[in-house]
Motif scaffolding. Structure first.
Motif, PDB file in Angstrom:
ATOM      1  N   UNK A  14       0.865  -1.181   0.000  1.00  0.00           N
ATOM      2  CA  UNK A  14       0.000   0.000   0.000  1.00  0.00           C
ATOM      3  C   UNK A  14       0.898   1.225   0.000  1.00  0.00           C
ATOM      4  N   UNK A  15       0.576   2.187  -0.819  1.00  0.00           N
ATOM      5  CA  UNK A  15       1.375   3.415  -0.918  1.00  0.00           C
ATOM      6  C   UNK A  15       1.037   4.345   0.247  1.00  0.00           C
ATOM      7  N   UNK A  16       1.658   4.082   1.384  1.00  0.00           N
ATOM      8  CA  UNK A  16       1.408   4.872   2.597  1.00  0.00           C
ATOM      9  C   UNK A  16       2.360   6.066   2.616  1.00  0.00           C
ATOM     10  N   UNK A  17       1.834   7.244   2.759  1.00  0.00           N
ATOM     11  CA  UNK A  17       2.645   8.465   2.740  1.00  0.00           C
ATOM     12  C   UNK A  17       3.421   8.631   4.042  1.00  0.00           C
ATOM     13  N   UNK A  18       4.640   9.160   3.933  1.00  0.00           N
ATOM     14  CA  UNK A  18       5.470   9.379   5.125  1.00  0.00           C
ATOM     15  C   UNK A  18       4.742  10.187   6.184  1.00  0.00           C
ATOM     16  N   UNK A  19       4.050  11.227   5.735  1.00  0.00           N
ATOM     17  CA  UNK A  19       3.389  12.119   6.686  1.00  0.00           C
ATOM     18  C   UNK A  19       2.182  11.479   7.372  1.00  0.00           C
ATOM     19  N   UNK A  20       1.751  10.307   6.890  1.00  0.00           N
ATOM     20  CA  UNK A  20       0.589   9.642   7.477  1.00  0.00           C
ATOM     21  C   UNK A  20       0.953   8.520   8.440  1.00  0.00           C
ATOM     22  N   UNK A  21       2.199   8.080   8.415  1.00  0.00           N
ATOM     23  CA  UNK A  21       2.603   6.894   9.177  1.00  0.00           C
ATOM     24  C   UNK A  21       2.295   7.034  10.670  1.00  0.00           C
ATOM     25  N   UNK A  22       2.709   8.134  11.280  1.00  0.00           N
ATOM     26  CA  UNK A  22       2.513   8.323  12.712  1.00  0.00           C
ATOM     27  C   UNK A  22       1.027   8.338  13.068  1.00  0.00           C
ATOM     28  N   UNK A  23       0.261   9.082  12.300  1.00  0.00           N
ATOM     29  CA  UNK A  23      -1.171   9.198  12.564  1.00  0.00           C
ATOM     30  C   UNK A  23      -1.870   7.843  12.429  1.00  0.00           C
ATOM     31  N   UNK A  24      -1.553   7.121  11.352  1.00  0.00           N
ATOM     32  CA  UNK A  24      -2.174   5.816  11.134  1.00  0.00           C
ATOM     33  C   UNK A  24      -1.759   4.817  12.214  1.00  0.00           C
ATOM     34  N   UNK A  25      -0.497   4.853  12.606  1.00  0.00           N
ATOM     35  CA  UNK A  25      -0.022   3.958  13.649  1.00  0.00           C
ATOM     36  C   UNK A  25      -0.777   4.160  14.953  1.00  0.00           C
ATOM     37  N   UNK A  26      -0.967   5.410  15.319  1.00  0.00           N
ATOM     38  CA  UNK A  26      -1.692   5.713  16.557  1.00  0.00           C
ATOM     39  C   UNK A  26      -3.166   5.347  16.436  1.00  0.00           C
ATOM     40  N   UNK A  27      -3.754   5.656  15.289  1.00  0.00           N
ATOM     41  CA  UNK A  27      -5.173   5.372  15.087  1.00  0.00           C
ATOM     42  C   UNK A  27      -5.459   3.871  15.155  1.00  0.00           C
ATOM     43  N   UNK A  28      -4.639   3.085  14.480  1.00  0.00           N
ATOM     44  CA  UNK A  28      -4.845   1.631  14.468  1.00  0.00           C
ATOM     45  C   UNK A  28      -4.592   1.038  15.852  1.00  0.00           C
ATOM     46  N   UNK A  29      -3.505   1.472  16.508  1.00  0.00           N
ATOM     47  CA  UNK A  29      -3.175   0.936  17.832  1.00  0.00           C
ATOM     48  C   UNK A  29      -4.277   1.206  18.850  1.00  0.00           C
ATOM     49  N   UNK A  30      -5.012   2.302  18.656  1.00  0.00           N
ATOM     50  CA  UNK A  30      -6.080   2.675  19.592  1.00  0.00           C
ATOM     51  C   UNK A  30      -7.470   2.276  19.133  1.00  0.00           C
ATOM     52  N   UNK A  31      -7.552   1.560  18.015  1.00  0.00           N
ATOM     53  CA  UNK A  31      -8.852   1.119  17.512  1.00  0.00           C
ATOM     54  C   UNK A  31      -9.518   0.172  18.513  1.00  0.00           C
ATOM     55  N   UNK A  32     -10.848   0.253  18.610  1.00  0.00           N
ATOM     56  CA  UNK A  32     -11.579  -0.597  19.556  1.00  0.00           C
ATOM     57  C   UNK A  32     -11.340  -2.082  19.323  1.00  0.00           C
ATOM     58  N   UNK A  33     -11.130  -2.466  18.063  1.00  0.00           N
ATOM     59  CA  UNK A  33     -10.943  -3.876  17.746  1.00  0.00           C
ATOM     60  C   UNK A  33      -9.632  -4.437  18.294  1.00  0.00           C
ATOM     61  N   UNK A  34      -8.678  -3.553  18.596  1.00  0.00           N
ATOM     62  CA  UNK A  34      -7.368  -4.032  19.047  1.00  0.00           C
ATOM     63  C   UNK A  34      -7.422  -4.713  20.414  1.00  0.00           C
ATOM     64  N   UNK A  35      -8.496  -4.471  21.163  1.00  0.00           N
ATOM     65  CA  UNK A  35      -8.588  -5.156  22.457  1.00  0.00           C
ATOM     66  C   UNK A  35      -8.837  -6.652  22.282  1.00  0.00           C
ATOM     67  N   UNK A  36      -9.228  -7.046  21.060  1.00  0.00           N
ATOM     68  CA  UNK A  36      -9.445  -8.466  20.773  1.00  0.00           C
ATOM     69  C   UNK A  36      -8.247  -9.097  20.058  1.00  0.00           C
ATOM     70  N   UNK A  37      -7.197  -8.314  19.809  1.00  0.00           N
ATOM     71  CA  UNK A  37      -6.039  -8.839  19.088  1.00  0.00           C
ATOM     72  C   UNK A  37      -5.175  -9.688  20.016  1.00  0.00           C
ATOM     73  N   UNK A  38      -4.689 -10.832  19.568  1.00  0.00           N
ATOM     74  CA  UNK A  38      -3.873 -11.688  20.445  1.00  0.00           C
ATOM     75  C   UNK A  38      -2.630 -10.970  20.986  1.00  0.00           C
ATOM     76  N   UNK A  39      -2.025 -10.153  20.166  1.00  0.00           N
ATOM     77  CA  UNK A  39      -0.814  -9.429  20.561  1.00  0.00           C
ATOM     78  C   UNK A  39      -1.166  -8.001  20.952  1.00  0.00           C
TER      79      UNK A  39
END
Length: 362
Positions: free
Chosen positions: A315-340
């Motif tokens: 996926x062509x992820x822009x440099x300026x979006x990496x930090x924002x996307x990383x934080x958004x995904x890590x804090x997503x509600x679904x992550x509480x169900x992730x094994x890791x």
């Protein structure tokens, strides 16, 4: 532990012919214009047809649901029949809530605290793709005013009747069949490896994985039995993730798909090998899936499947979006169900590999 599913499910070719026994006195059909042209001869009832329209984006938005709710209200139905893929069924589900609760706010809709439904209408879902599981699930995905994907989730949204008739999916274009099928596969894998140990949901998810993985390539070649197997796999996956939940794959797909306007099924398919790699050392269930399918490296097998089916690896992820996307995904509600339990930095590492198209250790 609890397991939720539609009170009634009909499946198999021609099963829609039995729909009349579940109808009220006043029905409306909600569908898409293109879908309706393909399936209208299969529907054995005469009722007003309301088309879902897109007012801003290609995927369903708040505005789309509000307009549809107004259209439904004009007919005052006691049965809403949604005929379509995930976008149509999800829009119809949200419109159903608004139809029954005209003053409801979007904050309440997104709060996981939906008022009791069925005071005005029951809901029937007929899936015309093999990938969303919307016909049996308790969720609907909608775009908010900023174009971000949001979940409307409640047991109230589980349809009263779900119909999985493979005659409705035979006319799918290859790309729709491909990406809806991969969405269902991801749903099944995520449901099985999630931290929610629901024996019924897990059992259904495991069978869905087997059906979809073994049959999707043949279904794309229009093999009748394979088409039906994938459609039934979608049904089982929907019941699986409705009870065992999704995790990293859909958390990442919602953020990436929303940011770059990538079709949901496509982005889910692209990230699937990466989320397996990220979790494989944190749950024995990844190895269990691999054993079921007769392989050692599940992530690599899905990677090769994607390659064979023409699905991109990056996926062509822009440099300026990496930090924002990383934080958004890590804090997503679904992550509480992730094994890791993944930090923002862990997610960013995965995103950098995804950008490069390298399936390395995450």
């Amino acid at each position: 532990m609890h397991f939720s599913t539609p009170r009634n499910i009909m499946f198999g070719r021609g099963s829609v012919k039995n729909i009349e026994r579940y109808l009220g006195e006043k029905c409306v059909i909600v569908t898409g214009k293109h879908t309706w042209e393909n399936v209208k001869d299969l529907i054995p009832i005469d009722a007003p047809v309301l088309f879902v329209t897109r007012h801003k984006w290609k995927e369903p938005s708040q505005k789309d649901a509000e307009v549809l709710a107004e259209n439904i209200r004009e007919h005052s139905p006691d049965t809403i029949i949604a005929v379509g893929g995930g976008s149509v069924i999800d829009t119809a589900k949200v419109a159903w809530i608004i139809y029954e609760n005209p003053e409801i706010s979007w904050n309440v809709l997104y709060s996981y605290n939906i008022p009791e439904l069925r005071k005005k209408a029951r809901f029937i879902a007929i899936e015309t793709t093999s990938g969303t599981g919307s016909g049996v699930s308790a969720a609907a995905i909608i775009l908010d005013e900023e174009g971000k994907k949001r979940g409307v989730v409640s047991g109230e949204l589980i349809p009263d009747l779900a119909i999985y008739d493979a005659n409705f999916v035979e006319g799918m274009p290859r790309d729709v069949a491909l990406y809806s099928g991969m969405d269902a596969l991801s749903q099944a894998i995520e449901a099985y490896i999630s931290t929610v140990d629901n024996i019924i949901g897990d059992t259904l998810a495991l069978k869905a994985i087997e059906l979809i993985y073994k049959n999707l390539p043949k279904a794309l070649e229009k093999e009748d039995r394979a088409i039906e197997n994938v459609h039934h796999g979608d049904m089982l996956a929907g019941m699986g993730f409705a009870n065992s939940r999704l995790c990293l794959g859909h958390a990442a797909a919602h953020s990436l798909g929303g940011k770059y306007k990538i079709e949901h099924g496509k982005i889910v398919a692209i990230v699937l090998p990466y989320i397996i790699r990220a979790n494989e050392k944190h749950t024995p269930k990844v190895k269990e899936v691999a054993k079921l399918l007769g392989m050692k490296d599940l992530a690599r097998a899905i990677w090769k499947l994607n390659e064979e089916l023409g699905i991109p690896h990056a996926v062509d992820i822009k440099d300026e979006d990496i930090e924002m996307l990383g934080e958004e995904i890590a804090n997503d509600r679904l992550m509480k169900y992730n094994p890791r339990k993944m930090s923002k930095e862990d997610v960013i590492k995965m995103l950098r590999l995804l950008r490069e198209g390298v399936l390395d250790e995450i």
